[in-house]
Design a protein around this motif. Sequence first.
Motif, short mmCIF file in Angstrom:
data_model
loop_
_atom_site.label_atom_id
_atom_site.label_comp_id
_atom_site.label_asym_id
_atom_site.label_seq_id
_atom_site.Cartn_x
_atom_site.Cartn_y
_atom_site.Cartn_z
N UNK A 131 -2.74 -9.98 -5.61
CA UNK A 131 -2.22 -10.49 -4.35
C UNK A 131 -2.68 -9.61 -3.19
N UNK A 132 -2.99 -10.26 -2.06
CA UNK A 132 -3.36 -9.53 -0.85
C UNK A 132 -2.33 -9.76 0.25
N UNK A 133 -2.09 -11.02 0.58
CA UNK A 133 -1.17 -11.34 1.67
C UNK A 133 -0.76 -12.80 1.57
N UNK A 134 0.42 -13.09 2.13
CA UNK A 134 0.87 -14.48 2.14
C UNK A 134 1.95 -14.66 3.19
N UNK A 135 2.10 -15.88 3.68
CA UNK A 135 3.27 -16.18 4.47
C UNK A 135 3.89 -17.46 3.97
N UNK A 136 5.20 -17.57 4.23
CA UNK A 136 5.94 -18.72 3.77
C UNK A 136 5.60 -19.94 4.62
N UNK A 137 5.96 -21.09 4.13
CA UNK A 137 5.62 -22.34 4.80
C UNK A 137 6.15 -22.39 6.23
N UNK A 138 7.24 -21.74 6.45
CA UNK A 138 7.79 -21.73 7.80
C UNK A 138 7.18 -20.62 8.65
N UNK A 139 6.31 -19.82 8.02
CA UNK A 139 5.73 -18.63 8.68
C UNK A 139 6.82 -17.67 9.12
N UNK A 140 7.98 -17.82 8.52
CA UNK A 140 9.06 -16.92 8.88
C UNK A 140 8.93 -15.55 8.27
N UNK A 141 8.21 -15.48 7.17
CA UNK A 141 8.02 -14.21 6.48
C UNK A 141 6.57 -14.05 6.09
N UNK A 142 6.08 -12.84 6.27
CA UNK A 142 4.72 -12.50 5.88
C UNK A 142 4.77 -11.32 4.94
N UNK A 143 3.98 -11.39 3.90
CA UNK A 143 3.98 -10.35 2.88
C UNK A 143 2.57 -9.79 2.72
N UNK A 144 2.50 -8.50 2.53
CA UNK A 144 1.21 -7.83 2.34
C UNK A 144 1.29 -6.92 1.12
N UNK A 145 0.19 -6.84 0.41
CA UNK A 145 0.11 -5.87 -0.68
C UNK A 145 0.16 -4.47 -0.11
N UNK A 146 0.78 -3.58 -0.84
CA UNK A 146 0.90 -2.19 -0.35
C UNK A 146 -0.47 -1.58 -0.09
N UNK A 147 -1.44 -1.93 -0.91
CA UNK A 147 -2.78 -1.35 -0.77
C UNK A 147 -3.48 -1.80 0.51
N UNK A 148 -3.00 -2.89 1.09
CA UNK A 148 -3.66 -3.43 2.27
C UNK A 148 -2.78 -3.32 3.52
N UNK A 149 -1.54 -2.96 3.33
CA UNK A 149 -0.61 -2.94 4.46
C UNK A 149 -1.11 -2.01 5.56
N UNK A 150 -1.06 -2.49 6.79
CA UNK A 150 -1.54 -1.70 7.91
C UNK A 150 -3.01 -1.91 8.21
N UNK A 151 -3.72 -2.55 7.29
CA UNK A 151 -5.15 -2.77 7.49
C UNK A 151 -5.49 -4.26 7.57
N UNK A 152 -4.56 -5.11 7.22
CA UNK A 152 -4.82 -6.55 7.25
C UNK A 152 -3.75 -7.26 8.06
N UNK A 153 -4.16 -8.37 8.65
CA UNK A 153 -3.23 -9.22 9.39
C UNK A 153 -3.51 -10.66 9.02
N UNK A 154 -2.45 -11.34 8.66
CA UNK A 154 -2.54 -12.75 8.29
C UNK A 154 -2.10 -13.59 9.48
N UNK A 155 -2.86 -14.62 9.77
CA UNK A 155 -2.49 -15.50 10.87
C UNK A 155 -2.93 -16.91 10.54
N UNK A 156 -2.51 -17.87 11.35
CA UNK A 156 -2.92 -19.24 11.10
C UNK A 156 -3.01 -20.01 12.40
N UNK A 157 -3.83 -21.02 12.37
CA UNK A 157 -3.99 -21.93 13.49
C UNK A 157 -3.57 -23.30 12.99
N UNK A 158 -2.39 -23.72 13.40
CA UNK A 158 -1.86 -24.99 12.89
C UNK A 158 -2.72 -26.17 13.32
#
Length: 118
Positions: A46-73
Amino acid sequence: VQLQASGGGLVQAGGSLRLSCAASGVTFSGYNMGWFRQAPGKEREFVAAFTYSAGNTYYADSMKGRVTLSRDNAENTVYLQMNSLKPEDTAVYYCAARCRGCSQWNYWGQGTLVTVSS
């Protein structure tokens, strides 16, 4: 459902890449969206994910601080911005979708290769 990942390539250590995942047949309101990676000879992780509502975003510890997840609806596209890349980040990166209430990731993209040179 189709997930098309792109944006991989060769980058030097310390560099950045932005991966894209164009989704069709998926509405973000109904799916969790995420990224995983698989390095040669290793299990997919796992690297990163967000819930369907985009209310929560999760990052792997190994990548935290170095990756950002975003989306364009409007474009139905998910992005993974990766900074300060390390050689150990070298892997095939996959985007995935998991429907609401589902316990497993239902759909997978074809993967995009990220190679980080030292």
